[in-house]
Scaffold this active site. Structure first.
Site, PDB file in Angstrom:
ATOM      1  N   HIS A 123       0.850  -1.182   0.000  1.00  0.00           N
ATOM      2  CA  HIS A 123       0.000   0.000   0.000  1.00  0.00           C
ATOM      3  C   HIS A 123       0.896   1.247   0.000  1.00  0.00           C
ATOM      4  O   HIS A 123       2.010   1.229   0.536  1.00  0.00           O
ATOM      5  CB  HIS A 123      -0.910  -0.001   1.214  1.00  0.00           C
ATOM      6  N   THR A 172      -1.736  -7.798 -15.426  1.00  0.00           N
ATOM      7  CA  THR A 172      -2.207  -6.961 -14.318  1.00  0.00           C
ATOM      8  C   THR A 172      -3.699  -7.110 -14.052  1.00  0.00           C
ATOM      9  O   THR A 172      -4.181  -6.661 -13.014  1.00  0.00           O
ATOM     10  CB  THR A 172      -1.904  -5.476 -14.599  1.00  0.00           C
ATOM     11  N   ARG A 187      -2.317  -7.645 -23.055  1.00  0.00           N
ATOM     12  CA  ARG A 187      -3.600  -7.441 -23.721  1.00  0.00           C
ATOM     13  C   ARG A 187      -3.914  -8.699 -24.536  1.00  0.00           C
ATOM     14  O   ARG A 187      -3.010  -9.359 -25.051  1.00  0.00           O
ATOM     15  CB  ARG A 187      -3.554  -6.214 -24.625  1.00  0.00           C
TER      16      ARG A 187
END
Length: 205
Positions: A123, A172, A187
């Protein structure tokens, strides 16, 4: 005959690695689970060749959440999470770095593939704190059955059954079953069904 020889080799490797396993289980009450497992994995990664794979598999069958007897784990492959699962017939190439995940049956990982424990390990929302102090969340990435992940790919999201991931791709976002994905970020360029009906000379797949 061949299966009997393999069974004998697996038993021999288990006997050879048993002193290290005994040491591992003696240390486990005094160590954090994943820290000890990761250190253990670093040591196991150093044995070369096919016998090295047999040795690693023998050890991980007793220390990992699940490790199939007939998978292959190449030289230098590192694991950081005890909760990882490797299903039957899987191949993990040399120098892979594997976080928390489930690798499906008959899936192939090329050399140097990195599978992260999801994409929320760190984070960074609080600018007043160093990144290292902000924590994160580990997620179990699901890699489907019969996938082929090319050399140097980085995977931080789940992949459906029967996918092909190009070398160097960075996954991702979750991918559905039966697709071919390339690039950074990865992609979808076509489906495996399309590839099977129309041969390609695309070197990136």
């Amino acid at each position: 005959m061949k299966s009997a020889v393999k069974a004998a080799v697996r038993l021999l490797m288990l006997l050879l690695v048993s002193p290290l396993l005994l040491f591992y289980f003696l240390l486990r009450p005094f160590s954090t689970k994943d820290s000890l497992f990761s250190s253990f994995a670093q040591l196991l990664s150093l044995w070369p060749g096919l016998l090295g794979s047999y040795l690693r598999v023998a050890a991980y069958r007793l220390t990992m959440q699940h490790c199939a007897a007939d998978c292959y784990i190449g030289f230098g492959a590192l694991f950081s999470q005890q909760g990882t699962e490797i299903q039957a017939g899987s191949y993990i190439g040399p120098q892979c770095n594997i976080g928390l995940c489930r690798i499906g049956e008959n899936t192939l990982l090329g050399s140097g593939v990195h599978i992260l424990s999801g994409k929320n390990q760190h984070h960074f929302a609080d600018p007043s704190k160093p990144y290292k102090d902000q924590g994160g969340r580990f997620e179990k990435v699901q890699i489907g059955a019969n996938c082929w992940i090319g050399n140097g790919a980085i995977v931080m999201a789940s992949i459906g059954d029967g996918c092909i991931i190009g070398a160097g791709a960075v996954v991702t976002e979750d991918l559905p079953a039966g697709v071919i994905a390339v690039g950074n970020p990865a992609r979808i360029v076509r489906t495996v069904a399309e590839l099977q009906t129309k041969p390609t000379t695309d070197a990136s797949v």
